[in-house]
Design an enzyme around this catalytic site. Structure first.
Site, PDB file in Angstrom:
ATOM      1  N   ARG A  48       0.851  -1.200   0.000  1.00 38.69           N
ATOM      2  CA  ARG A  48       0.000   0.000   0.000  1.00 38.69           C
ATOM      3  C   ARG A  48       0.871   1.229   0.000  1.00 38.69           C
ATOM      4  O   ARG A  48       1.749   1.373   0.853  1.00 38.69           O
ATOM      5  CB  ARG A  48      -0.852   0.039   1.276  1.00 38.69           C
ATOM      6  N   ASP A  50       0.397  -3.550  12.091  1.00 39.85           N
ATOM      7  CA  ASP A  50       0.878  -3.872  10.738  1.00 39.85           C
ATOM      8  C   ASP A  50       1.246  -5.360  10.695  1.00 39.85           C
ATOM      9  O   ASP A  50       2.215  -5.798  11.328  1.00 39.85           O
ATOM     10  CB  ASP A  50       2.100  -3.011  10.405  1.00 39.85           C
ATOM     11  N   ASP A  74       4.855  -6.329   9.413  1.00 39.28           N
ATOM     12  CA  ASP A  74       5.897  -5.967  10.378  1.00 39.28           C
ATOM     13  C   ASP A  74       5.868  -6.885  11.598  1.00 39.28           C
ATOM     14  O   ASP A  74       6.912  -7.277  12.116  1.00 39.28           O
ATOM     15  CB  ASP A  74       5.728  -4.510  10.825  1.00 39.28           C
ATOM     16  N   THR A  89      -1.407   7.408  -0.534  1.00 34.93           N
ATOM     17  CA  THR A  89      -2.700   7.248  -1.218  1.00 34.93           C
ATOM     18  C   THR A  89      -3.493   6.044  -0.699  1.00 34.93           C
ATOM     19  O   THR A  89      -4.688   5.940  -0.955  1.00 34.93           O
ATOM     20  CB  THR A  89      -2.487   7.030  -2.725  1.00 34.93           C
TER      21      THR A  89
HETATM   22  C1  PRP Z   1      -1.084  -4.876   4.273  1.00 34.34           C
HETATM   23  C2  PRP Z   1      -1.901  -6.147   4.368  1.00 34.34           C
HETATM   24  C3  PRP Z   1      -2.706  -6.108   3.101  1.00 34.34           C
HETATM   25  C4  PRP Z   1      -2.959  -4.649   2.928  1.00 34.34           C
HETATM   26  C5  PRP Z   1      -4.354  -4.358   3.354  1.00 34.34           C
HETATM   27  O1  PRP Z   1      -0.008  -5.039   3.429  1.00 34.34           O
HETATM   28  O2  PRP Z   1      -1.119  -7.304   4.497  1.00 34.34           O
HETATM   29  O3  PRP Z   1      -2.035  -6.648   1.980  1.00 34.34           O
HETATM   30  O4  PRP Z   1      -2.035  -3.951   3.768  1.00 34.34           O
HETATM   31  O5  PRP Z   1      -4.678  -3.050   3.119  1.00 34.34           O
HETATM   32  P1  PRP Z   1      -5.795  -2.607   2.063  1.00 34.34           P
HETATM   33  O6  PRP Z   1      -6.971  -3.481   2.288  1.00 34.34           O
HETATM   34  O7  PRP Z   1      -6.046  -1.179   2.446  1.00 34.34           O
HETATM   35  O8  PRP Z   1      -5.234  -2.733   0.680  1.00 34.34           O
HETATM   36  P2  PRP Z   1       1.128  -3.920   3.264  1.00 34.34           P
HETATM   37  O9  PRP Z   1       0.771  -3.006   2.153  1.00 34.34           O
HETATM   38  O10 PRP Z   1       1.392  -3.278   4.596  1.00 34.34           O
HETATM   39  O11 PRP Z   1       2.365  -4.762   2.768  1.00 34.34           O
HETATM   40  P3  PRP Z   1       3.206  -5.895   3.541  1.00 34.34           P
HETATM   41  O12 PRP Z   1       2.313  -7.101   3.690  1.00 34.34           O
HETATM   42  O13 PRP Z   1       4.345  -6.130   2.611  1.00 34.34           O
HETATM   43  O14 PRP Z   1       3.634  -5.340   4.872  1.00 34.34           O
HETATM   44  N1  URA Z   2      -2.416  -3.423   6.789  1.00 32.85           N
HETATM   45  C1  URA Z   2      -2.053  -3.898   7.998  1.00 32.85           C
HETATM   46  O1  URA Z   2      -1.064  -4.650   8.112  1.00 32.85           O
HETATM   47  N2  URA Z   2      -2.785  -3.554   9.060  1.00 32.85           N
HETATM   48  C2  URA Z   2      -3.852  -2.753   8.976  1.00 32.85           C
HETATM   49  O2  URA Z   2      -4.489  -2.475  10.011  1.00 32.85           O
HETATM   50  C3  URA Z   2      -4.216  -2.260   7.719  1.00 32.85           C
HETATM   51  C4  URA Z   2      -3.489  -2.618   6.632  1.00 32.85           C
END
Ligand code: PRP
Ligand code: URA
Length: 209
Positions: free
Chosen positions: A104, A200, A203, A108
């Site tokens: 994400r 997160d 993380d 945005t």
């Molecule tokens: C997180 C999560 C989803 C997304 C959800 O990933 O694992 O993929 O955010 O958010 P959304 O419904 O608003 O799209 P992130 O972008 O943090 O990437 P990561 O898994 O690599 O940490």
């Molecule tokens: N992605 C995450 O990992 N946690 C949230 O709460 C939203 C998006």
């Protein structure tokens, strides 16, 4: 309209509470996420078709049932979706695994694509798209688009925690896709995080913050 299945089994809810706890470190977090994924997979696969077969026990011949229909594919959304794969594979060991890389954009909140590799026989499979968090729904909608664009129609979405905003987004863009979640939380905060959520997911799985 996508059907929403809330998986409220006591074991799932107990483990989800431990996952939410900010004091749960990456080792326990990873183990718990996989355990919940395995338990949820039991419900996600409940409607798999069966066919009758003959089987010979040590006593006599009888009829039994085996799973029939399309094979299963798993699509974890990188990174956090990876945390659920091993648990599900314990239940469906022959599933093939495709990967969709999305993150994400922090400003945005729109998904940015960086990787996609799906099984070569994808058109023969039904898919479960996997991500612990359904927040705005942008990532899930983009991942489902990838799967549908190669001609697959049987798609389910599995997450641990969903925000109402994410559910509405999937229902708008993919009304045929059933959503399986262990919790529907209250809302998103101004940074797009699920409240109360778990923070997160990527993380916390990999200890990167
Ligand atoms: C997180 C999560 C989803 C997304 C959800 O990933 O694992 O993929 O955010 O958010 P959304 O419904 O608003 O799209 P992130 O972008 O943090 O990437 P990561 O898994 O690599 O940490
Ligand atoms: N992605 C995450 O990992 N946690 C949230 O709460 C939203 C998006």
């Amino acid at each position: 309209m996508s059907k929403v299945h809330l998986i409220d089994h006591p074991l799932v809810q107990h483990k989800l509470t431990m996952i939410r706890d900010r004091n749960t470190g990456p080792k326990d977090f990873r183990e718990l996420v996989n355990e919940v994924a395995l338990l949820m997979a039991y419900e996600v696969t409940r409607d798999m078709p069966l066919e009758e077969v003959e089987v010979e026990t040590p006593i006599c011949k009888t009829k039994g049932h085996v799973i029939s229909g399309k094979k299963i594919g798993l699509i974890p959304i990188l990174r956090a979706g990876l945390g659920m794969v091993d648990g599900i594979l314990k239940l469906i060991p022959t599933a093939k695994v495709g990967h969709v890389g999305l993150y994400r954009d922090p400003d945005t909140l729109k998904p940015v694509e960086y990787y996609c590799k799906l099984p070569s026989d994808s058109y023969e499979r039904d898919f479960i798209v996997i991500d612990p968090m359904l927040a705005t729904g942008g990532s899930a909608v983009a991942a489902i688009n990838f799967v549908k664009n190669i001609g697959c129609s049987g798609v389910k979405l599995m997450c641990l925690i969903a925000a109402p905003e994410g559910i509405a987004m999937v229902q708008k863009h993919h009304p045929d896709v059933s959503i399986y979640t262990a919790a529907i939380d209250e809302k998103l905060n101004e940074l797009g995080y699920i409240v109360p959520g778990l923070g997160d997911a990527g993380d916390r799985l990999y200890g990167t913050k």
